[in-house]
Enzyme design. Structure first.
Site, short mmCIF file in Angstrom:
data_model
loop_
_atom_site.label_atom_id
_atom_site.label_comp_id
_atom_site.label_asym_id
_atom_site.label_seq_id
_atom_site.Cartn_x
_atom_site.Cartn_y
_atom_site.Cartn_z
N TYR A 1 -14.83 2.80 8.71
CA TYR A 1 -13.37 2.87 8.86
C TYR A 1 -13.00 3.56 10.17
O TYR A 1 -12.18 3.07 10.95
CB TYR A 1 -12.81 3.63 7.66
N GLY B 1 0.80 -1.22 0.00
CA GLY B 1 0.00 0.00 0.00
C GLY B 1 0.83 1.27 0.00
O GLY B 1 2.06 1.25 -0.12
P1 NAD Z 1 -3.48 1.28 1.32
O1 NAD Z 1 -4.94 1.11 1.02
O2 NAD Z 1 -2.63 2.00 0.35
O3 NAD Z 1 -2.83 -0.14 1.58
C1 NAD Z 1 -3.46 -1.13 2.33
C2 NAD Z 1 -2.94 -2.47 1.88
O4 NAD Z 1 -3.64 -3.47 2.62
C3 NAD Z 1 -3.20 -2.75 0.39
O5 NAD Z 1 -1.97 -3.07 -0.25
C4 NAD Z 1 -4.15 -3.92 0.40
O6 NAD Z 1 -3.91 -4.87 -0.65
C5 NAD Z 1 -3.86 -4.55 1.76
N1 NAD Z 1 -4.98 -5.35 2.25
C6 NAD Z 1 -6.30 -5.10 2.20
N2 NAD Z 1 -7.00 -6.12 2.74
C7 NAD Z 1 -6.09 -7.04 3.15
C8 NAD Z 1 -6.18 -8.30 3.79
N3 NAD Z 1 -7.36 -8.85 4.08
N4 NAD Z 1 -5.03 -8.96 4.07
C9 NAD Z 1 -3.83 -8.43 3.76
N5 NAD Z 1 -3.69 -7.24 3.14
C10 NAD Z 1 -4.81 -6.55 2.85
O7 NAD Z 1 -3.39 1.92 2.77
P2 NAD Z 1 -2.23 2.81 3.38
O8 NAD Z 1 -2.53 4.22 3.00
O9 NAD Z 1 -0.91 2.24 3.07
O10 NAD Z 1 -2.58 2.68 4.92
C11 NAD Z 1 -1.92 1.77 5.77
C12 NAD Z 1 -2.48 1.96 7.17
O11 NAD Z 1 -2.33 3.33 7.57
C13 NAD Z 1 -3.97 1.66 7.30
O12 NAD Z 1 -4.22 1.06 8.54
C14 NAD Z 1 -4.61 3.01 7.25
O13 NAD Z 1 -5.82 3.03 7.94
C15 NAD Z 1 -3.57 3.87 7.95
N6 NAD Z 1 -3.69 5.27 7.57
C16 NAD Z 1 -3.35 5.70 6.33
C17 NAD Z 1 -3.50 7.05 5.99
C18 NAD Z 1 -3.13 7.56 4.64
O14 NAD Z 1 -3.42 8.74 4.34
N7 NAD Z 1 -2.52 6.78 3.77
C19 NAD Z 1 -3.98 7.95 6.95
C20 NAD Z 1 -4.36 7.46 8.19
C21 NAD Z 1 -4.17 6.13 8.52
C1 AKB Z 2 -8.51 8.27 4.40
O1 AKB Z 2 -8.76 9.31 3.79
O2 AKB Z 2 -9.33 7.37 4.61
C2 AKB Z 2 -7.12 8.11 4.99
C3 AKB Z 2 -7.13 8.55 6.41
C4 AKB Z 2 -7.02 9.97 6.73
O3 AKB Z 2 -7.23 7.73 7.28
N1 AKB Z 2 -6.19 8.84 4.19
#
Ligand code: NAD
Ligand code: AKB
Length: 315
Positions: A142, A13
């Site tokens: 979420y 991700g």
């Molecule tokens: P993303 O959606 O880019 O990546 C998530 C990954 O999880 C994907 O590669 C997907 O294939 C994998 N996935 C989904 N279901 C799965 C399963 N059942 N088993 C194994 N893998 C699975 O998300 P990200 O932006 O890299 O976020 C990572 C973490 O950080 C998450 O917990 C998200 O809530 C948190 N987060 C992200 C942001 C952001 O802006 N990117 C902000 C706040 C929190």
């Molecule tokens: C989303 O928009 O869902 C994420 C987050 C802020 O958790 N980027």
């Protein structure tokens, strides 16, 4: 530091693809095990295991095979994608995390990183300078999973002494990979459109202000929190972090300083209601005091770097 072996779930991700590289630099290529539901699209350096986080047995086999000592649990469904399938979101985000916690209780895993999000805020949460401990009334499935995730992290810490650490990340902006279905994704998409000379139709209103952070700051914060002595941490599982806050109109204006022809229009969709339920900026004084958090990028320096990096990649 003793030998650490790191397992990353959801490693393909937006965060995992950057974090894995940093962790390989620190712990060595052989000691970072990437995993995800799907095989990665590009060839990656080092170990990769296909893993659905709902498959606790396979997770246990991987932990045993590599003698994993820490898990960065990133697998999740994010806010917008989550509203398309709330039950799957509950399952993946909650059961997936419980599988990690249970495994830690039964094996030698010493530390877990589990990100939370600004999605925990909503309802009566104050939108300005949001405190560390406000009312949490999330509007999305979420956000609900992130709020319960914070409680679970705290419970396993108190009850079973499992060292679970976390950050309430704001929207993250990066050039390495596309985001995976969140409400803040527009702030990444906008750069790709601008650098490709295309018009951008934004799914949020021009004045929709949200907290955001550039990926290098988010990765550094994550590693600093994970390395901080436990006795310095007053909450450990869900630190508020602030770096910058802006609206779509403000980021578009900043991009136009570099790409004057860039144009934007606004067609708000269902993600507007999610953004409206979130906050504008956060009081992160606890992170600054406990482990010295300090952002390096603001809107101007992030925009400049994003455009330079994406232009380099086009060549
Ligand atoms: P993303 O959606 O880019 O990546 C998530 C990954 O999880 C994907 O590669 C997907 O294939 C994998 N996935 C989904 N279901 C799965 C399963 N059942 N088993 C194994 N893998 C699975 O998300 P990200 O932006 O890299 O976020 C990572 C973490 O950080 C998450 O917990 C998200 O809530 C948190 N987060 C992200 C942001 C952001 O802006 N990117 C902000 C706040 C929190
Ligand atoms: C989303 O928009 O869902 C994420 C987050 C802020 O958790 N980027």
């Amino acid at each position: 530091m003793g030998k650490e072996v790191i397992l990353i779930t959801g490693a393909n991700g937006q965060i995992g693809s950057v974090l894995a590289e940093e962790l390989r630099q620190i712990y060595g290529i052989a000691n970072v095990i990437c995993s995800d539901l799907q095989a990665p699209r590009q060839t990656i350096i080092g170990h990769f295991e296909q893993l659905n986080v709902l498959d606790a047995k396979r997770m246990g086999e991987i932990v045993q095979k590599y003698k994993v000592s820490q898990i960065y649990h990133l697998a999740a469904l994010l806010s917008a994608k989550g509203e398309e399938n709330p039950m799957l979101t509950w399952n993946v985000n909650m059961q997936g995390f419980l599988n990690v916690l249970q495994l830690a209780q039964n094996t030698g895993i010493r530390k877990i990183f589990h990100p939370s999000s600004i999605a925990v805020f909503g309802g009566r949460t104050p939108k300005q300078n949001t405190p560390q401990f406000p009312p949490l009334e999330p509007s999305t499935m979420y956000g609900i999973t992130k709020k319960v995730g914070e409680d679970l992290a705290n419970y396993y810490f108190d009850k079973f002494q499992i060292d679970v650490r976390g950050i309430r990340y704001p929207g993250l902006i990066s050039y390495q990979s596309m985001p995976g279905g969140g409400t803040t994704d527009y702030a990444v998409d906008i750069f790709h459109k601008a650098v490709n000379g295309e018009h951008f139709d934004c799914f949020l209103r021009a004045d929709s202000k949200l907290p955001m952070m550039y990926m290098p700051d988010a990765i550094r914060a994550t590693l600093e929190l994970m390395e901080a002595p436990l006795d310095q941490l007053s909450i450990h599982y869900a630190y508020n972090l602030q770096a910058m806050s802006f609206t779509p109109a403000e980021i578009a204006a900043e991009i136009q300083l570099h790409i004057p022809d860039f144009s934007i229009s606004y067609t708000p969709d269902f993600r507007q209601a999610i953004a409206d339920s979130w906050i504008e900026n956060i009081d992160d004084s606890l992170a600054r005091k406990d482990w010295g958090w300090q952002e390096e990028y603001d809107l101007s320096s992030m925009t400049k770097d994003m455009i330079e990096q994406l232009q380099k990649r086009k060549k």
